[in-house]
Design an enzyme around this catalytic site. Structure first.
Site, PDB file in Angstrom:
ATOM      1  N   ARG A 175     -17.267 -12.218 -24.510  1.00 13.60           N
ATOM      2  CA  ARG A 175     -16.379 -11.519 -25.434  1.00 13.60           C
ATOM      3  C   ARG A 175     -15.497 -10.597 -24.606  1.00 13.60           C
ATOM      4  O   ARG A 175     -15.875 -10.176 -23.523  1.00 13.60           O
ATOM      5  CB  ARG A 175     -17.179 -10.633 -26.390  1.00 13.60           C
ATOM      6  CG  ARG A 175     -18.148 -11.363 -27.273  1.00 13.60           C
ATOM      7  CD  ARG A 175     -18.956 -10.394 -28.150  1.00 13.60           C
ATOM      8  NE  ARG A 175     -19.413  -9.212 -27.418  1.00 13.60           N
ATOM      9  CZ  ARG A 175     -19.122  -7.960 -27.751  1.00 13.60           C
ATOM     10  NH1 ARG A 175     -18.355  -7.696 -28.780  1.00 13.60           N
ATOM     11  NH2 ARG A 175     -19.594  -6.946 -27.050  1.00 13.60           N
ATOM     12  N   ARG A 179     -10.299  -2.682 -28.915  1.00 15.07           N
ATOM     13  CA  ARG A 179     -10.601  -1.577 -29.817  1.00 15.07           C
ATOM     14  C   ARG A 179      -9.286  -0.997 -30.326  1.00 15.07           C
ATOM     15  O   ARG A 179      -8.457  -0.577 -29.521  1.00 15.07           O
ATOM     16  CB  ARG A 179     -11.344  -0.530 -29.002  1.00 15.07           C
ATOM     17  CG  ARG A 179     -12.336   0.256 -29.779  1.00 15.07           C
ATOM     18  CD  ARG A 179     -13.004   1.217 -28.838  1.00 15.07           C
ATOM     19  NE  ARG A 179     -14.292   0.773 -28.351  1.00 15.07           N
ATOM     20  CZ  ARG A 179     -14.936   1.373 -27.354  1.00 15.07           C
ATOM     21  NH1 ARG A 179     -14.392   2.389 -26.725  1.00 15.07           N
ATOM     22  NH2 ARG A 179     -16.124   0.946 -26.984  1.00 15.07           N
ATOM     23  N   ARG A 252     -24.511 -13.209  -6.432  1.00 14.90           N
ATOM     24  CA  ARG A 252     -23.338 -12.539  -5.874  1.00 14.90           C
ATOM     25  C   ARG A 252     -23.809 -11.214  -5.300  1.00 14.90           C
ATOM     26  O   ARG A 252     -24.767 -10.605  -5.804  1.00 14.90           O
ATOM     27  CB  ARG A 252     -22.280 -12.262  -6.961  1.00 14.90           C
ATOM     28  CG  ARG A 252     -21.541 -13.465  -7.433  1.00 14.90           C
ATOM     29  CD  ARG A 252     -20.628 -14.083  -6.405  1.00 14.90           C
ATOM     30  NE  ARG A 252     -19.479 -13.245  -6.068  1.00 14.90           N
ATOM     31  CZ  ARG A 252     -18.709 -13.457  -5.010  1.00 14.90           C
ATOM     32  NH1 ARG A 252     -18.964 -14.453  -4.172  1.00 14.90           N
ATOM     33  NH2 ARG A 252     -17.676 -12.674  -4.777  1.00 14.90           N
ATOM     34  N   ARG A 283     -13.694  -1.701  -7.119  1.00 13.84           N
ATOM     35  CA  ARG A 283     -13.766  -0.370  -7.740  1.00 13.84           C
ATOM     36  C   ARG A 283     -13.864   0.703  -6.661  1.00 13.84           C
ATOM     37  O   ARG A 283     -14.342   0.438  -5.558  1.00 13.84           O
ATOM     38  CB  ARG A 283     -15.040  -0.214  -8.578  1.00 13.84           C
ATOM     39  CG  ARG A 283     -15.252  -1.261  -9.620  1.00 13.84           C
ATOM     40  CD  ARG A 283     -16.284  -0.818 -10.641  1.00 13.84           C
ATOM     41  NE  ARG A 283     -17.632  -0.688 -10.113  1.00 13.84           N
ATOM     42  CZ  ARG A 283     -18.697  -0.413 -10.857  1.00 13.84           C
ATOM     43  NH1 ARG A 283     -18.562  -0.214 -12.163  1.00 13.84           N
ATOM     44  NH2 ARG A 283     -19.891  -0.324 -10.330  1.00 13.84           N
ATOM     45  N   GLU A 303     -16.237  -0.778  -3.466  1.00 11.39           N
ATOM     46  CA  GLU A 303     -17.121  -1.940  -3.681  1.00 11.39           C
ATOM     47  C   GLU A 303     -16.391  -3.240  -3.363  1.00 11.39           C
ATOM     48  O   GLU A 303     -15.402  -3.574  -4.021  1.00 11.39           O
ATOM     49  CB  GLU A 303     -17.597  -1.973  -5.138  1.00 11.39           C
ATOM     50  CG  GLU A 303     -18.443  -0.778  -5.516  1.00 11.39           C
ATOM     51  CD  GLU A 303     -19.042  -0.864  -6.919  1.00 11.39           C
ATOM     52  OE1 GLU A 303     -19.827   0.007  -7.274  1.00 11.39           O
ATOM     53  OE2 GLU A 303     -18.702  -1.821  -7.662  1.00 11.39           O
ATOM     54  N   TYR A 350     -29.930 -10.868 -15.205  1.00  7.72           N
ATOM     55  CA  TYR A 350     -29.307  -9.555 -15.128  1.00  7.72           C
ATOM     56  C   TYR A 350     -29.895  -8.679 -16.230  1.00  7.72           C
ATOM     57  O   TYR A 350     -29.843  -9.014 -17.399  1.00  7.72           O
ATOM     58  CB  TYR A 350     -27.775  -9.603 -15.284  1.00  7.72           C
ATOM     59  CG  TYR A 350     -27.229  -8.193 -15.189  1.00  7.72           C
ATOM     60  CD1 TYR A 350     -27.006  -7.602 -13.957  1.00  7.72           C
ATOM     61  CD2 TYR A 350     -27.063  -7.420 -16.338  1.00  7.72           C
ATOM     62  CE1 TYR A 350     -26.609  -6.280 -13.855  1.00  7.72           C
ATOM     63  CE2 TYR A 350     -26.661  -6.088 -16.242  1.00  7.72           C
ATOM     64  CZ  TYR A 350     -26.430  -5.535 -14.997  1.00  7.72           C
ATOM     65  OH  TYR A 350     -26.057  -4.215 -14.897  1.00  7.72           O
ATOM     66  N   ASP A 352     -29.893  -4.654 -17.695  1.00  3.44           N
ATOM     67  CA  ASP A 352     -29.500  -3.250 -17.601  1.00  3.44           C
ATOM     68  C   ASP A 352     -30.773  -2.426 -17.501  1.00  3.44           C
ATOM     69  O   ASP A 352     -31.859  -2.922 -17.821  1.00  3.44           O
ATOM     70  CB  ASP A 352     -28.693  -2.841 -18.845  1.00  3.44           C
ATOM     71  CG  ASP A 352     -27.190  -3.019 -18.628  1.00  3.44           C
ATOM     72  OD1 ASP A 352     -26.740  -2.913 -17.465  1.00  3.44           O
ATOM     73  OD2 ASP A 352     -26.477  -3.261 -19.616  1.00  3.44           O
TER      74      ASP A 352
HETATM   75  C1  FAD Z   1     -24.136  -3.087  -8.718  1.00  3.53           C
HETATM   76  C2  FAD Z   1     -25.018  -2.856  -9.895  1.00  3.53           C
HETATM   77  C3  FAD Z   1     -24.662  -1.904 -10.846  1.00  3.53           C
HETATM   78  C4  FAD Z   1     -25.494  -1.684 -11.948  1.00  3.53           C
HETATM   79  N1  FAD Z   1     -25.100  -0.766 -12.876  1.00  3.53           N
HETATM   80  C5  FAD Z   1     -25.869  -0.550 -13.960  1.00  3.53           C
HETATM   81  C6  FAD Z   1     -25.459   0.389 -14.960  1.00  3.53           C
HETATM   82  O1  FAD Z   1     -24.410   1.022 -14.867  1.00  3.53           O
HETATM   83  N2  FAD Z   1     -26.264   0.553 -16.045  1.00  3.53           N
HETATM   84  C7  FAD Z   1     -27.444  -0.130 -16.203  1.00  3.53           C
HETATM   85  O2  FAD Z   1     -28.153   0.058 -17.202  1.00  3.53           O
HETATM   86  N3  FAD Z   1     -27.865  -1.026 -15.249  1.00  3.53           N
HETATM   87  C8  FAD Z   1     -27.107  -1.245 -14.146  1.00  3.53           C
HETATM   88  N4  FAD Z   1     -27.518  -2.145 -13.193  1.00  3.53           N
HETATM   89  C9  FAD Z   1     -28.825  -2.827 -13.353  1.00  3.53           C
HETATM   90  C10 FAD Z   1     -30.005  -2.062 -12.734  1.00  3.53           C
HETATM   91  O3  FAD Z   1     -29.802  -1.910 -11.355  1.00  3.53           O
HETATM   92  C11 FAD Z   1     -31.305  -2.866 -13.006  1.00  3.53           C
HETATM   93  O4  FAD Z   1     -31.564  -2.906 -14.373  1.00  3.53           O
HETATM   94  C12 FAD Z   1     -32.566  -2.314 -12.332  1.00  3.53           C
HETATM   95  O5  FAD Z   1     -32.346  -1.859 -11.036  1.00  3.53           O
HETATM   96  C13 FAD Z   1     -33.614  -3.419 -12.297  1.00  3.53           C
HETATM   97  O6  FAD Z   1     -34.840  -2.923 -11.802  1.00  3.53           O
HETATM   98  P1  FAD Z   1     -35.881  -3.920 -11.127  1.00  3.53           P
HETATM   99  O7  FAD Z   1     -37.127  -3.152 -10.944  1.00  3.53           O
HETATM  100  O8  FAD Z   1     -35.938  -5.182 -11.903  1.00  3.53           O
HETATM  101  O9  FAD Z   1     -35.222  -4.339  -9.733  1.00  3.53           O
HETATM  102  P2  FAD Z   1     -34.910  -3.521  -8.405  1.00  3.53           P
HETATM  103  O10 FAD Z   1     -34.380  -2.175  -8.720  1.00  3.53           O
HETATM  104  O11 FAD Z   1     -34.085  -4.407  -7.562  1.00  3.53           O
HETATM  105  O12 FAD Z   1     -36.350  -3.352  -7.734  1.00  3.53           O
HETATM  106  C14 FAD Z   1     -37.007  -4.388  -7.047  1.00  3.53           C
HETATM  107  C15 FAD Z   1     -37.642  -3.795  -5.827  1.00  3.53           C
HETATM  108  O13 FAD Z   1     -38.489  -4.774  -5.212  1.00  3.53           O
HETATM  109  C16 FAD Z   1     -38.424  -4.578  -3.834  1.00  3.53           C
HETATM  110  N5  FAD Z   1     -38.863  -5.805  -3.163  1.00  3.53           N
HETATM  111  C17 FAD Z   1     -38.307  -7.020  -3.246  1.00  3.53           C
HETATM  112  N6  FAD Z   1     -38.975  -7.892  -2.466  1.00  3.53           N
HETATM  113  C18 FAD Z   1     -39.997  -7.213  -1.894  1.00  3.53           C
HETATM  114  C19 FAD Z   1     -40.999  -7.557  -0.979  1.00  3.53           C
HETATM  115  N7  FAD Z   1     -41.090  -8.785  -0.448  1.00  3.53           N
HETATM  116  N8  FAD Z   1     -41.874  -6.603  -0.569  1.00  3.53           N
HETATM  117  C20 FAD Z   1     -41.780  -5.340  -1.050  1.00  3.53           C
HETATM  118  N9  FAD Z   1     -40.822  -4.962  -1.913  1.00  3.53           N
HETATM  119  C21 FAD Z   1     -39.938  -5.889  -2.334  1.00  3.53           C
HETATM  120  C22 FAD Z   1     -36.982  -4.248  -3.559  1.00  3.53           C
HETATM  121  O14 FAD Z   1     -36.819  -3.591  -2.321  1.00  3.53           O
HETATM  122  C23 FAD Z   1     -36.655  -3.360  -4.762  1.00  3.53           C
HETATM  123  O15 FAD Z   1     -36.843  -1.996  -4.442  1.00  3.53           O
HETATM  124  C24 FAD Z   1     -26.689  -2.422 -12.106  1.00  3.53           C
HETATM  125  C25 FAD Z   1     -27.039  -3.382 -11.152  1.00  3.53           C
HETATM  126  C26 FAD Z   1     -26.204  -3.613 -10.068  1.00  3.53           C
HETATM  127  C27 FAD Z   1     -26.584  -4.683  -9.088  1.00  3.53           C
END
Ligand code: FAD
Length: 371
Positions: A175, A179, A252, A283, A303, A350, A352
């Protein structure tokens, strides 16, 4: 080396999924060990303090949700401020408000009423609505028309995905909300903000009573780490867990270029998008504005989008048919295993922040109900 399990749970990854799961498990008197291969906790929400400013090291993070339960949950660890995301687009030196709203339409066409704006959009989209769109460009043109597409969408999207919009599938843009009010608030959610003092406070609160070790890659000795606990929660890449046996999942990535500047206010807003293709970054983030900072200097981050590859951090899953098929094969064997796979990398999805927290809460509730 093998050990008698000392922990109930080994949690691989100290991001939001791992931290929420560990917190909930600890509340149920489970003994947890959290390990992370990075030199810090928090995963992608980690902030580095530079010149007194919380720098979002892995990209700008703005918390938003409609779910009061999740909002109260995060605020129980750290109060959130009233930051409202209102990004601005810079196209060839001219500024446009985002998301597309009456301010944007005034800046584009000088129109002052919703009727005038709607008439222009109707006239610009009409000819593209007739055919079934075959690619992202055709799809976007049929939704918003030529001016918005060419000035505010095309260059940004092509940089983000590293491909021409005519070669991109339509599903990338579901979408494109328009607005017809003068409202620059990017999110429609009831709650949004930034933790006062930064995201590390949220992670520290979640992991307060949990044993954590950083600089530990699970795969350097998975047998040893696995032997320490009765159960494993894994939040890393699912294809890596299974030694890529069905192939590599594609992502990506982004390269973040941080700069410290000797000025108190560089761009007047936390987020400015650069929507023309000639500028290589998408950005510029000026971090202090997330927390209304008054520091003398400032930190900005450019970025630059990149292919995922092996060396670059996996940020955005590329959920096309090929990758989704590969993921389903991993998911099938994961479901038959006793390991709990959760979070953005293990679910190739993905999420949030509010969604990954909700997912970890649902999962932990289910696990502890079965105990
Ligand atoms: C550029 C970007 C911008 C974003 N902006 C927003 C936003 O504005 N608002 C929003 O709500 N969400 C945003 N997000 C999403 C947000 O980052 C995620 O929802 C959140 O970080 C997911 O948490 P997670 O625990 O799944 O993953 P992660 O935060 O990636 O945690 C996974 C962890 O596992 C660890 N790991 C992986 N493999 C191993 C291994 N073999 N041994 C030990 N440790 C390991 C990694 O080091 C990492 O620390 C954004 C994401 C990105 C990429």
């Amino acid at each position: 080396m093998s050990n008698k399990p000392q922990y109930d749970y080994l949690i691989v990854g100290a991001g939001l999924f791992g931290a929420v799961f560990a917190h909930e498990a600890t509340k149920k008197n489970k003994k947890c060990l959290v390990i992370d291969k990075r030199d810090h906790l928090g995963g992608n929400i980690y902030c580095e303090n530079i010149e007194g400013i919380n720098v979002h090291k892995y990209g700008a993070h703005i918390f938003h949700t409609n779910d009061k339960y999740i909002w109260d949950y995060v605020n129980s660890f750290v109060p959130f401020n009233r930051y409202t995301n209102s990004p601005v687009a810079n196209y060839e030196g001219k500024l446009y408000n985002l998301p597309f709203n009456m301010n944007t339409f005034y800046q584009l066409w000088g129109v002052t009423t919703p009727n005038e704006a709607q008439a222009i959009i109707e006239q610009q989209t009409q000819k593209y609505k007739k055919n079934n769109p075959k690619n992202l460009e055709e799809h976007a043109l049929s939704l918003v028309g030529e001016d918005i597409y060419h000035k505010l969408i095309k260059g940004y999207t092509e940089k983000q995905w590293g491909r021409k919009a005519t070669e991109l599938p339509t599903f990338i843009i579901k979408r494109l909300p328009l607005r017809f009010t003068f409202d620059n608030n990017y999110f429609n959610d009831t709650y949004q903000g930034i933790p006062i003092g930064g995201y590390n406070k949220l992670i520290d609160g979640l992991l307060k009573n949990v044993e954590c070790k950083t600089n530990i890659d699970f795969f350097k000795d998975r047998e040893y780490w696995g032997s320490l606990a009765k159960n494993i929660v894994y939040t890393g890449k699912i294809d890596e867990y299974y030694d890529y046996r069905f192939g590599k999942l594609e992502y990506r990535s982004l390269n973040f270029q941080h700069e410290i500047l000797e000025t108190s206010n560089y761009q007047g807003n936390a987020v400015i998008n650069y929507t023309e293709s000639q500028i290589p970054y998408t950005r510029i983030i000026e971090h202090k504005h997330f927390e209304f900072g008054k520091q003398k200097s400032t930190v900005i981050t450019k970025e630059f989008p990149l292919e995922g590859g092996t060396k670059n951090e996996p940020y955005y899953p590329i959920n096309n048919d090929k990758n989704n098929d590969i993921y389903l094969q991993y998911k099938k064997i994961a479901q038959e295993s006793s390991v709990i796979f959760g979070g953005r990398l293990a679910e190739y999805k993905y999420y949030d922040m509010h969604q990954v927290i909700a997912s970890a809460l649902t999962r932990s509730k289910k696990v502890f109900a079965e105990d």
